[in-house]
Design an enzyme around this catalytic site. Structure first.
Site, PDB file in Angstrom:
ATOM      1  N   GLU A 118       0.863  -1.193   0.000  1.00  0.00           N
ATOM      2  CA  GLU A 118       0.000   0.000   0.000  1.00  0.00           C
ATOM      3  C   GLU A 118       0.888   1.228   0.000  1.00  0.00           C
ATOM      4  O   GLU A 118       2.079   1.153   0.334  1.00  0.00           O
ATOM      5  CB  GLU A 118      -0.932   0.004   1.223  1.00  0.00           C
ATOM      6  CG  GLU A 118      -2.203  -0.800   0.975  1.00  0.00           C
ATOM      7  CD  GLU A 118      -3.162  -0.817   2.155  1.00  0.00           C
ATOM      8  OE1 GLU A 118      -2.907  -0.115   3.158  1.00  0.00           O
ATOM      9  OE2 GLU A 118      -4.154  -1.554   2.079  1.00  0.00           O
ATOM     10  N   HIS A 233      -9.633  10.546   3.424  1.00  0.00           N
ATOM     11  CA  HIS A 233      -9.292   9.580   2.387  1.00  0.00           C
ATOM     12  C   HIS A 233      -9.606  10.230   1.047  1.00  0.00           C
ATOM     13  O   HIS A 233     -10.681  10.808   0.880  1.00  0.00           O
ATOM     14  CB  HIS A 233     -10.108   8.290   2.567  1.00  0.00           C
ATOM     15  CG  HIS A 233      -9.544   7.137   1.799  1.00  0.00           C
ATOM     16  ND1 HIS A 233      -9.629   7.061   0.426  1.00  0.00           N
ATOM     17  CD2 HIS A 233      -8.866   6.036   2.189  1.00  0.00           C
ATOM     18  CE1 HIS A 233      -9.026   5.944   0.019  1.00  0.00           C
ATOM     19  NE2 HIS A 233      -8.551   5.310   1.078  1.00  0.00           N
ATOM     20  N   ARG A 278      -1.442  10.257   1.202  1.00  0.00           N
ATOM     21  CA  ARG A 278      -2.903  10.403   1.189  1.00  0.00           C
ATOM     22  C   ARG A 278      -3.353  11.861   1.285  1.00  0.00           C
ATOM     23  O   ARG A 278      -4.276  12.292   0.607  1.00  0.00           O
ATOM     24  CB  ARG A 278      -3.434   9.611   2.379  1.00  0.00           C
ATOM     25  CG  ARG A 278      -4.844   9.219   2.289  1.00  0.00           C
ATOM     26  CD  ARG A 278      -5.194   8.234   3.376  1.00  0.00           C
ATOM     27  NE  ARG A 278      -4.963   6.875   2.950  1.00  0.00           N
ATOM     28  CZ  ARG A 278      -5.342   5.810   3.650  1.00  0.00           C
ATOM     29  NH1 ARG A 278      -5.953   5.956   4.792  1.00  0.00           N
ATOM     30  NH2 ARG A 278      -5.106   4.598   3.209  1.00  0.00           N
ATOM     31  N   HIS A 337     -11.927  10.184   7.263  1.00  0.00           N
ATOM     32  CA  HIS A 337     -11.721   8.737   7.279  1.00  0.00           C
ATOM     33  C   HIS A 337     -11.150   8.248   8.609  1.00  0.00           C
ATOM     34  O   HIS A 337     -11.524   7.190   9.092  1.00  0.00           O
ATOM     35  CB  HIS A 337     -10.755   8.398   6.137  1.00  0.00           C
ATOM     36  CG  HIS A 337     -10.476   6.943   5.938  1.00  0.00           C
ATOM     37  ND1 HIS A 337     -11.477   6.034   5.681  1.00  0.00           N
ATOM     38  CD2 HIS A 337      -9.311   6.242   5.941  1.00  0.00           C
ATOM     39  CE1 HIS A 337     -10.933   4.823   5.530  1.00  0.00           C
ATOM     40  NE2 HIS A 337      -9.626   4.915   5.702  1.00  0.00           N
ATOM     41  N   ARG A 372      -1.677   9.042   9.538  1.00  0.00           N
ATOM     42  CA  ARG A 372      -1.579   7.595   9.749  1.00  0.00           C
ATOM     43  C   ARG A 372      -1.119   6.896   8.482  1.00  0.00           C
ATOM     44  O   ARG A 372      -1.607   7.160   7.391  1.00  0.00           O
ATOM     45  CB  ARG A 372      -2.947   7.057  10.150  1.00  0.00           C
ATOM     46  CG  ARG A 372      -3.010   5.562  10.367  1.00  0.00           C
ATOM     47  CD  ARG A 372      -4.434   5.170  10.644  1.00  0.00           C
ATOM     48  NE  ARG A 372      -5.276   5.526   9.534  1.00  0.00           N
ATOM     49  CZ  ARG A 372      -5.711   4.675   8.616  1.00  0.00           C
ATOM     50  NH1 ARG A 372      -5.411   3.394   8.695  1.00  0.00           N
ATOM     51  NH2 ARG A 372      -6.467   5.093   7.625  1.00  0.00           N
TER      52      ARG A 372
HETATM   53  C1  SIN Z   1      -7.748   1.964   1.921  1.00  0.00           C
HETATM   54  O1  SIN Z   1      -7.937   0.783   1.673  1.00  0.00           O
HETATM   55  O2  SIN Z   1      -7.514   2.816   1.080  1.00  0.00           O
HETATM   56  C2  SIN Z   1      -7.839   2.386   3.344  1.00  0.00           C
HETATM   57  C3  SIN Z   1      -6.841   1.697   4.164  1.00  0.00           C
HETATM   58  C4  SIN Z   1      -6.647   2.441   5.425  1.00  0.00           C
HETATM   59  O3  SIN Z   1      -7.290   3.475   5.638  1.00  0.00           O
HETATM   60  O4  SIN Z   1      -5.793   2.021   6.227  1.00  0.00           O
END
Ligand code: SIN
Length: 513
Positions: A118, A233, A278, A337, A372
């Site tokens: 990620e 988000h 993000r 988020h 985060r």
């Molecule tokens: C996502 O899947 O984009 C969110 C994951 C997260 O907020 O940790």
């Protein structure tokens, strides 16, 4: 009810049925626990809606040090390094505990855990359970374990409205349920109430989550920290549905790109492009929308017909909105988020109030700092649930204290607060908006009306945001775009927040603040 309450009096009270609350309750077994949940076991919770997985530096070539370095970088120099190291070091035991409670993580044919990547992680370290339905799979398994656990009594449909204290220590909870208000006497309470996205119109959290843990702890005198840091988000599915459905970052991880309504890939020139941090992506999308544009995620080339198989949950959420992501653009927008700030705790989950532990998103352990790192939250919820349970189990059981008299507390109404927070406490803030928010929220927070509890949480965000005259992590000020050389955290009690709000709301004095 009276007989039941007599039986439950003095038990450890765990409030909330997301990952942190369920892990705490299960880990305390066989010690008797009463679990209070507003939505009921398996009911709506941010944990249950998580599409990302759990960050776990357990693959060959990965380490706690590497995970820590990524976490500190995302946190923009505001993490508590010692706390972050302690929490991340517990990863293996957290994953073991989840498996013991019945969670089945996705594995390769040879039985090894499958590690995904990620944004902002330097290694493939995200583990899933049932792909993009990870949160739901975890909550299902833990809820089943709780139902089967004889030491846990679940009270569903119950909202905790106040913590009672006697001589500064927890002595009970004022609860509201279908049969009215009652007091649960206890000397040990664990708040695992989740985040505060419900303060915003556009949020991926359950609409009723307005920061209950923050409100309850603050009213009882606990310290709050870093309240201004709300993570937005970038890619919630832009529909009329509330709360908004999430379109996981993992879709961009698979190569999907962001386009505006003119078909321009507006992040092409940004380092990291669609996988930039993000907050950077959220602000870029916010700018497109603020100029009257629209933003879409284009997964047609990158995933096409593979979309449904790779992301079954997101495919279903798109289908419910009448969108076929294999062939059509997905409209997206930023949404509140995750909250990095919250109730100050140590790494055993202890707050500054005797008898009060806070775990999961409601707490501020120092792991996340100003931003985060993706998929660190389910990990933190599990680790801190385990740690709090261990801490509670290792202490003598205090005698039941006489709780003060009970007054019933108004059921919270978020509507007025939500419009202020959505306008003035969103992705990009400035002094004019923050002063307006403080002026609007202060009388509500100081009242005993139904807006008071959510207003108090939103006011805390506004005051902390107004006092932070810089941009850092998820906190962006258009009037202070620079980041100070010295990274400072702020800690305040409710009394200090109210004092600051009054001071900032006095125009002559606010000029110099
Ligand atoms: C996502 O899947 O984009 C969110 C994951 C997260 O907020 O940790």
């Amino acid at each position: 009810m009276t007989a039941l309450l007599d039986r439950l009096a003095g038990r450890v009270a765990v409030v909330g049925s997301g990952i942190a609350g369920l892990v705490t309750a299960l880990s305390l077994a066989p010690q008797p626990v009463v679990l209070l949940t507003r939505a009921g076991l398996g009911g709506e919770s941010s944990s249950g809606w998580a599409q990302g997985g759990i960050a776990a530096a357990l693959a060959a070539g990965d380490s706690t040090d590497l995970h820590l370095a990524d976490t500190l970088a995302a946190g923009d120099r505001l993490c508590d390094e010692a706390a972050a190291r302690a929490i991340l070091s517990d990863t293996a035991s957290a994953i073991d505990a989840l498996e013991r409670f019945g969670v089945r993580f996705d594995r390769l044919a040879d039985g090894a855990l499958q590690f995904g990547l990620e944004a902002a992680h330097s290694r493939h370290r995200i583990i899933h359970a049932n792909g993009d339905g990870t949160g739901a799979a975890i909550i299902r398994a833990l809820s089943t374990a709780v139902r089967a656990c004889p030491s846990i009594t679940v009270l569903a449909g119950i909202e905790v409205r106040r913590l009672l204290t006697t001589e500064g220590a927890i002595s009970g909870l004022i609860c509201a349920g279908p049969n009215g208000t009652f007091v649960l006497p206890t000397t040990r309470a664990v708040l695992a109430t989740g985040g505060l996205g419900g303060l915003y119109d556009a949020s991926t959290n359950p609409a009723g989550n307005f920061g209950q843990g923050v409100m309850l702890a603050a009213r009882a005198g606990a310290e709050l920290r870093d309240m201004e840091f709300v993570q937005f988000h970038p890619t919630a599915l832009a529909t009329d549905r509330r709360p908004l459905a999430l379109v996981s970052e993992a879709v961009r991880g698979e190569g999907a790109i962001l386009l505006n309504e003119r078909g321009e890939r507006f992040l092409a020139g940004t380092p990291g492009a669609e996988l930039a941090p993000r907050d950077v992506v959220a602000r870029a999308i916010g700018r497109e929308i603020a100029r009257g544009g629209k933003v879409y995620l284009d997964a047609r080339q990158a995933l096409g017909a593979r979309f449904a198989e790779r992301f079954p949950l997101i495919h279903q959420l798109c289908a419910e909105a009448g969108i076929d992501p294999a062939r059509e653009l997905i409209p997206v927008r930023p949404a509140a988020h995750y909250h990095m700030g919250g109730v100050v705790t140590d790494i055993a989950g202890r707050s500054t109030i005797e008898g009060l532990w806070v775990v999961g998103e409601a707490a501020c352990t120092g792991l996340h700092g100003a931003n985060r790192l993706a998929s660190n939250s389910l990990l933190e919820g599990t680790v801190m649930g385990l740690r709090a349970a261990q801490d509670i189990a290792g202490r003598p059981e205090p005698a039941v204290r006489t709780a003060p008299d009970v007054k019933s507390v108004a059921s919270p109404d978020l509507r007025q607060v939500r419009s202020i927070a959505s306008r003035d406490l969103s992705v990009v803030r400035d002094r004019t908006g923050l002063d307006r928010a403080i002026a609007g929220l202060l009388p509500m927070a100081a009242s005993a009306g139904p807006s008071s509890d959510p207003a108090l949480v939103a006011l805390s965000i506004a005051v902390f945001a107004r006092l932070r005259d810089e941009s850092r992590g998820a906190h962006a000020r258009s009037d202070f775009p620079e980041t100070h050389a010295k990274a400072e955290r702020r800690t305040m009690t409710l009394a200090a927040i109210m004092d600051a709000a009054h001071r900032l709301n006095t125009p002559m004095l606010a000029q110099s603040a």
